[in-house]
Design an enzyme around this catalytic site. Structure first.
Site, mmCIF file in Angstrom:
data_model
loop_
_atom_site.group_PDB
_atom_site.id
_atom_site.type_symbol
_atom_site.label_atom_id
_atom_site.label_comp_id
_atom_site.label_asym_id
_atom_site.label_seq_id
_atom_site.Cartn_x
_atom_site.Cartn_y
_atom_site.Cartn_z
ATOM 1 N NE ARG A 39 57.608 -0.523 17.421
ATOM 2 C CZ ARG A 39 58.894 -0.154 17.319
ATOM 3 N NH1 ARG A 39 59.231 0.833 16.474
ATOM 4 N NH2 ARG A 39 59.831 -0.745 18.031
ATOM 5 C CE LYS A 64 56.688 0.608 20.859
ATOM 6 N NZ LYS A 64 56.569 -0.576 21.719
ATOM 7 C CG HIS A 95 53.216 -6.064 16.408
ATOM 8 N ND1 HIS A 95 53.570 -4.747 16.182
ATOM 9 C CD2 HIS A 95 54.196 -6.575 17.199
ATOM 10 C CE1 HIS A 95 54.695 -4.476 16.817
ATOM 11 N NE2 HIS A 95 55.097 -5.563 17.435
ATOM 12 N NE ARG A 110 58.029 -4.086 15.271
ATOM 13 C CZ ARG A 110 58.991 -3.234 14.946
ATOM 14 N NH1 ARG A 110 59.027 -2.703 13.733
ATOM 15 N NH2 ARG A 110 59.921 -2.891 15.820
ATOM 16 C CG HIS A 161 63.332 -3.928 18.567
ATOM 17 N ND1 HIS A 161 63.015 -5.254 18.363
ATOM 18 C CD2 HIS A 161 62.144 -3.265 18.566
ATOM 19 C CE1 HIS A 161 61.706 -5.376 18.242
ATOM 20 N NE2 HIS A 161 61.170 -4.190 18.357
ATOM 21 C CE1 TYR A 166 68.424 1.032 15.404
ATOM 22 C CE2 TYR A 166 68.194 3.416 15.489
ATOM 23 C CZ TYR A 166 68.187 2.235 14.775
ATOM 24 O OH TYR A 166 67.941 2.260 13.430
#
Length: 312
Positions: A161, A185, A254, A257, A280, A289
């Protein structure tokens, strides 16, 4: 539950503080939660609603659909924010009511295929950066091209990202192992291996000339003034070479990606491996994760990464 604007704002602030401390959410995510909750609070105030109930919440979502005409993605995001908030009110003993008896099924998102770039488009994009370097007359512009080349390559080679590239620091890159520690994230970390020798070389070349920008930060990628390169700077770099290469004019960083993930799957990588490489959480399950070993990632990227053979 009786409605009071002052009390509601106080509850919202307490909830946001809890999210910040316990879940360590990013500033951008916290801002989104705050915006969604403030939107609800304003609606209660403007429509002179005196009580927060299951019925008034349902009317609020009808308002979002019929009056505001928000798309399903926006409505579902607000649904998630509000369910978390009212769950917080229950847990804190502020209210014992059950606010959400209706589900979010009516807000289900339409399924869309991720937008990607073809192998030819990716190759054309990278070639455009190489060509720009050859035509530069000043050393400063050549150095900018070296930086931009490394960024474009990492977007595709590792499926990063733009925010992940922007937050990279020098200490996150192991030049001996050719690995990058990515902060994704939710403050989740993952270690990725740069499998393509060409990309390793381009990143190392950038580090050799980075000092000429007189960096004032430990950022791996800096702007022309020596400060950390922002996500907007990275977007501008992609847009510049997208237009120069005349690939899909609607494409964004993106897309690279998505292209990375799609080509991994097309080449035989498992969905589990791709999820790990992208950082993710599983959409199907609620399993958190779990980091796989760098050895496994090396095997997957060496075997399946399209960038390894792009110019061969």
């Amino acid at each position: 539950m009786n409605y009071s604007s002052c009390e509601m704002k106080e509850h919202i602030n307490s909830f946001i503080t809890l999210l910040c401390v316990e879940r360590n959410l990013s500033k951008r995510t916290l801002k989104a939660y705050h915006s969604d909750l403030n939107c609800m609070e304003r609606w209660y105030f403007e429509y002179n609603v005196r009580e927060v109930t299951q019925a008034t919440l349902l009317k609020y979502f009808e308002y979002l659909q019929s009056v505001k005409c928000l798309n399903p993605r926006s409505i579902q995001r607000k649904y998630v924010a509000l369910t978390q908030f009212f769950k917080f009110l229950n847990q804190e003993g502020i209210s014992g009511e059950r606010f959400f008896r209706f589900t979010s099924r009516k807000f289900q998102l339409p399924k869309s295929i991720p937008r990607t770039l073809s192998t030819v488009e990716v190759k054309t994009l990278i070639t455009a950066v190489d060509a720009e370097y050859l035509h530069c007359e000043k050393d400063f512009h050549k150095n900018i091209c070296i930086r931009d080349n490394a960024i474009i390559e990492l977007l595709f080679c590792l499926g990063l990202r733009i925010g992940e590239i922007s937050t990279l620091d020098l200490e996150h890159y192991d030049s001996l192992e050719h690995t990058l520690l990515i902060h994704g994230k939710g403050s989740k970390e993952r270690l990725l291996y740069i499998s393509a020798p060409e990309v390793q070389k381009k990143l190392d070349n950038w580090l050799l000339i980075r000092k000429y920008f007189q960096p004032s930060t430990a950022a791996l990628f800096v702007n022309r003034f020596g400060g950390r390169l922002s996500i907007y700077g990275i977007e501008n770099i992609f847009t510049k070479y997208r237009d120069k290469s005349q690939i899909n004019p609607k494409s964004t960083p993106h897309y690279l990606r998505h292209s990375f993930a799609t080509q991994l799957l097309n080449n035989g990588a498992s969905i589990r491996d791709v999820q790990e490489l992208l950082g993710h959480k599983s959409i199907v399950t609620t399993q958190i994760y779990t980091e796989v070993s760098i050895t496994k990632k090396k095997q997957v990227l060496l075997q399946y990464n399209a960038r390894n053979e792009l110019f061969h």
